[in-house]
Write an enzyme that holds these catalytic residues in place. Structure first.
Site, PDB file in Angstrom:
ATOM      1  N   LYS A 141     -48.856  12.737 -45.789  1.00  0.00           N
ATOM      2  CA  LYS A 141     -48.470  14.134 -45.998  1.00  0.00           C
ATOM      3  C   LYS A 141     -47.936  14.745 -44.700  1.00  0.00           C
ATOM      4  O   LYS A 141     -48.594  14.714 -43.667  1.00  0.00           O
ATOM      5  CB  LYS A 141     -49.679  14.911 -46.506  1.00  0.00           C
ATOM      6  CG  LYS A 141     -49.420  16.349 -46.911  1.00  0.00           C
ATOM      7  CD  LYS A 141     -50.693  16.906 -47.542  1.00  0.00           C
ATOM      8  CE  LYS A 141     -50.556  18.345 -47.982  1.00  0.00           C
ATOM      9  NZ  LYS A 141     -51.804  18.814 -48.640  1.00  0.00           N
TER      10      LYS A 141
ATOM     11  N   CYS B 272     -48.621  17.971 -52.316  1.00  0.00           N
ATOM     12  CA  CYS B 272     -49.100  19.354 -52.324  1.00  0.00           C
ATOM     13  C   CYS B 272     -48.293  20.283 -51.415  1.00  0.00           C
ATOM     14  O   CYS B 272     -47.203  20.682 -51.781  1.00  0.00           O
ATOM     15  CB  CYS B 272     -50.585  19.389 -51.992  1.00  0.00           C
ATOM     16  SG  CYS B 272     -51.393  20.934 -52.520  1.00  0.00           S
TER      17      CYS B 272
ATOM     18  N   GLU C 267     -53.782  15.250 -56.519  1.00  0.00           N
ATOM     19  CA  GLU C 267     -54.104  14.992 -55.118  1.00  0.00           C
ATOM     20  C   GLU C 267     -55.606  14.783 -54.906  1.00  0.00           C
ATOM     21  O   GLU C 267     -56.432  15.528 -55.444  1.00  0.00           O
ATOM     22  CB  GLU C 267     -53.627  16.189 -54.281  1.00  0.00           C
ATOM     23  CG  GLU C 267     -53.877  16.055 -52.781  1.00  0.00           C
ATOM     24  CD  GLU C 267     -53.549  17.330 -52.030  1.00  0.00           C
ATOM     25  OE1 GLU C 267     -53.345  17.253 -50.807  1.00  0.00           O
ATOM     26  OE2 GLU C 267     -53.509  18.413 -52.656  1.00  0.00           O
TER      27      GLU C 267
END
Length: 292
Positions: free
Chosen positions: A116, A153, A43
């Site tokens: 995200k 993540c 990431e």
């Protein structure tokens, strides 16, 4: 048989952004040399994990998808090597900012953009200062080699994300990550918990998980985080097949037979026996919704 070879990488990042890009390319080329066709980089690898501090200057690291030099660099590399690259970057979209990922197919084309969905906010991981919650929904893409699901993540802690990607036809789940020590508690080590949660996604959905984390100590004005690496690849039942250590630059490579995995997945019946009509409570934060 439909066989595919995947890779996860890990390395330390610095404020030399060109060096970070060069290192990512080096590891991609190394993975390709070992037969990898879909290769995951960690990431926000273009810079240190700037979310440790709330500093408006770091918004200058963001760039739009269009004419993005980072994305264009790896599009050219994907095309040159005929590899698929799920690529994490800091996105600027007019006045909005996102923690985003484009999936680059083996011909260099962009298959789609994922933003995200789950944004953490805690000591050392102050992402809500920089990123709006993603508005794309969870994404899967038919690449040259397999249909893949990509999340980022903090998304990896939510079984709903993995299940949605599986329902959309994903055959492999990819999670680029930046996680390490907790500045508020030096005794807290989440490494095993972090791995087990994703191993559970693999087992619950009967599909391999590929996770890539960074390594090294990164120090900012308010403290530091030591990223614990430990990138790994699981089998479709959640067992770790290959795993990096906490400190070493690494390339992990693993081959899968997608047809054999699909037969196993169908045989277990976990998708056949789902009861979506009973799952309405999941649509509320407090579980108060009920099925009809």
């Amino acid at each position: 048989m439909r066989k595919v070879t995947v890779a996860a990488t890990q390395f330390a990042c610095s404020w030399d952004r060109e060096a970070n890009i060069a290192k990512a390319e080096e590891l991609i080329r190394k993975a390709h040399g070992q037969g990898a066709q879909i290769i995951l980089i960690q990431e926000l690898f273009e810079a240190p994990y700037f979310c440790q501090d709330q500093k408006p200057d770091y918004f200058e690291l963001a760039a739009p998808v269009e004419n993005n030099r980072l994305i264009q660099h790896f599009q050219a590399l994907a095309r040159d090597l005929s590899v698929v690259l799920p690529l994490s970057f800091f996105e600027k979209a007019n006045t909005a900012h996102y923690n985003s990922l484009v999936t680059i197919d083996a011909d260099g084309s962009i298959l789609g953009l994922y933003r995200k969905s789950h944004i953490p906010d805690g000591p050392g991981y102050q992402e809500k200062f920089y990123f709006s919650p993603g508005d794309t929904g969870f994404q899967t893409y038919q690449t040259r080699y397999a249909r893949i699901g990509t999340a980022i993540c903090w998304d990896q802690w939510f079984p709903e994300a993995a299940r949605v990607m599986a329902l959309q036809g994903a055959e492999l789940l990819f999670y680029p990550t930046a996680i390490g020590s907790e500045p508020q508690d030096a005794t807290l080590d989440s490494r095993d918990h972090w791995q087990r949660v994703m191993q559970g996604h693999a087992g619950a959905n009967l599909m391999p998980v590929i996770a890539s984390n960074r390594i090294g100590k990164e120090t900012f004005e308010t403290g530091s985080i030591t990223f614990y690496g430990s990138s790994f690849i699981t089998d479709p039942k959640g067992a770790k097949l290959v795993e990096a250590d906490r400190v070493s630059e690494s390339v992990l490579v693993q081959e899968f037979d997608l047809d054999a995995i699909a037969r196993t997945r169908a045989g277990w019946g976990v998708f056949r026996d789902r009861r979506p009509g009973l799952y309405a409570p999941i649509l509320s934060l407090d579980g108060s919704l009920r099925h009809g």
